[in-house]
Structure formats: structure tokens, C-alpha cells
Design a protein around this motif. Structure first.
Motif, mmCIF file in Angstrom:
data_model
loop_
_atom_site.group_PDB
_atom_site.id
_atom_site.type_symbol
_atom_site.label_atom_id
_atom_site.label_comp_id
_atom_site.label_asym_id
_atom_site.label_seq_id
_atom_site.Cartn_x
_atom_site.Cartn_y
_atom_site.Cartn_z
ATOM 1 N N ARG A 5 0.877 -1.176 0.000
ATOM 2 C CA ARG A 5 0.000 0.000 0.000
ATOM 3 C C ARG A 5 0.907 1.217 0.000
ATOM 4 N NH1 ARG A 5 -3.585 0.576 4.502
ATOM 5 N NH2 ARG A 5 -1.976 -0.358 5.766
ATOM 6 N N THR A 6 0.517 2.234 -0.749
ATOM 7 C CA THR A 6 1.340 3.440 -0.840
ATOM 8 C C THR A 6 0.701 4.584 -0.065
ATOM 9 O OG1 THR A 6 0.235 4.267 -2.825
ATOM 10 C CG2 THR A 6 2.129 2.805 -3.157
ATOM 11 N N THR A 7 1.502 5.604 0.190
ATOM 12 C CA THR A 7 0.991 6.789 0.878
ATOM 13 C C THR A 7 0.050 7.572 -0.029
ATOM 14 O OG1 THR A 7 2.916 8.067 0.167
ATOM 15 C CG2 THR A 7 3.020 7.022 2.346
ATOM 16 N N MET A 8 0.162 7.371 -1.347
ATOM 17 C CA MET A 8 -0.699 8.095 -2.286
ATOM 18 C C MET A 8 -2.100 7.490 -2.335
ATOM 19 S SD MET A 8 2.101 8.664 -5.287
ATOM 20 C CE MET A 8 2.665 6.969 -5.178
ATOM 21 N N ARG A 9 -2.175 6.150 -2.218
ATOM 22 C CA ARG A 9 -3.468 5.449 -2.240
ATOM 23 C C ARG A 9 -3.465 4.378 -1.152
ATOM 24 N NH1 ARG A 9 -4.877 4.481 -8.592
ATOM 25 N NH2 ARG A 9 -4.900 6.664 -9.165
ATOM 26 N N PRO A 10 -3.583 4.778 0.112
ATOM 27 C CA PRO A 10 -3.479 3.807 1.203
ATOM 28 C C PRO A 10 -4.615 2.787 1.238
ATOM 29 C CG PRO A 10 -4.081 5.960 2.039
ATOM 30 C CD PRO A 10 -3.778 6.131 0.591
ATOM 31 N N ASP A 11 -5.739 3.093 0.595
ATOM 32 C CA ASP A 11 -6.869 2.175 0.600
ATOM 33 C C ASP A 11 -6.774 1.102 -0.482
ATOM 34 O OD1 ASP A 11 -7.136 4.299 -1.236
ATOM 35 O OD2 ASP A 11 -9.271 3.884 -1.479
ATOM 36 N N GLN A 12 -5.807 1.219 -1.382
ATOM 37 C CA GLN A 12 -5.680 0.289 -2.498
ATOM 38 C C GLN A 12 -4.393 -0.525 -2.372
ATOM 39 O OE1 GLN A 12 -5.228 2.261 -6.272
ATOM 40 N NE2 GLN A 12 -6.156 0.562 -7.378
ATOM 41 N N GLU A 13 -4.522 -1.860 -2.452
ATOM 42 C CA GLU A 13 -3.352 -2.732 -2.414
ATOM 43 C C GLU A 13 -2.869 -2.989 -3.828
ATOM 44 O OE1 GLU A 13 -4.226 -6.255 -0.188
ATOM 45 O OE2 GLU A 13 -4.226 -5.170 1.710
#
Length: 64
Positions: A5-13
Motif C-alpha cells: 500500500r502506498t501513501t498516495m493510495r493507502p486504501d488500495q493494495e
């Protein structure tokens, strides 16, 4: 392939290869699911109050 998971899209794996993982990690863009807890620092001792000083030559008596 790691799932991240990234800091840009924490809700998307996302699934990335090892090279992409290394690049994202070096840039600080990964969210770690199990971050290591930082050791708690001991509370700091209260600071001593500053002492008031008078400039040299001044006696502190207004009647001179």
C-alpha cells in the motif's frame, strides 16, 4: 511479488515486483502494515527557572 500500500493510495493494495518495491521503499512511499514501535523516551525533567541577573554596576536601589 509483494503486495503493498502506498501513501498516495493507502486504501488500495498493489502488486509490484521487487525492483518497484525497492524504489518505492527508498522514496518513503510505502505504508508498513506492522511498523516497529519506537521505544518510549523517558520523560524530560522540568527545566529549572531562569535566574534573573542584574547588569554589573546596578545595585537594585532606586535611591542613588
Amino acid at each position: 511479488m509483494p503486495t503493498i500500500r502506498t501513501t498516495m493510495r493507502p486504501d488500495q493494495e498493489l502488486e509490484v515486483d521487487d525492483t518497484e518495491y525497492a524504489q518505492l521503499k527508498s522514496q518513503g512511499l510505502l505504508i508498513e502494515d506492522n511498523p516497529t514501535p519506537e521505544p518510549e523516551a523517558e520523560p524530560a525533567a522540568p527545566a529549572a527557572p531562569a535566574k534573573k541577573t542584574t547588569p554589573s554596576g546596578v545595585t537594585g536601589n532606586k535611591e542613588s
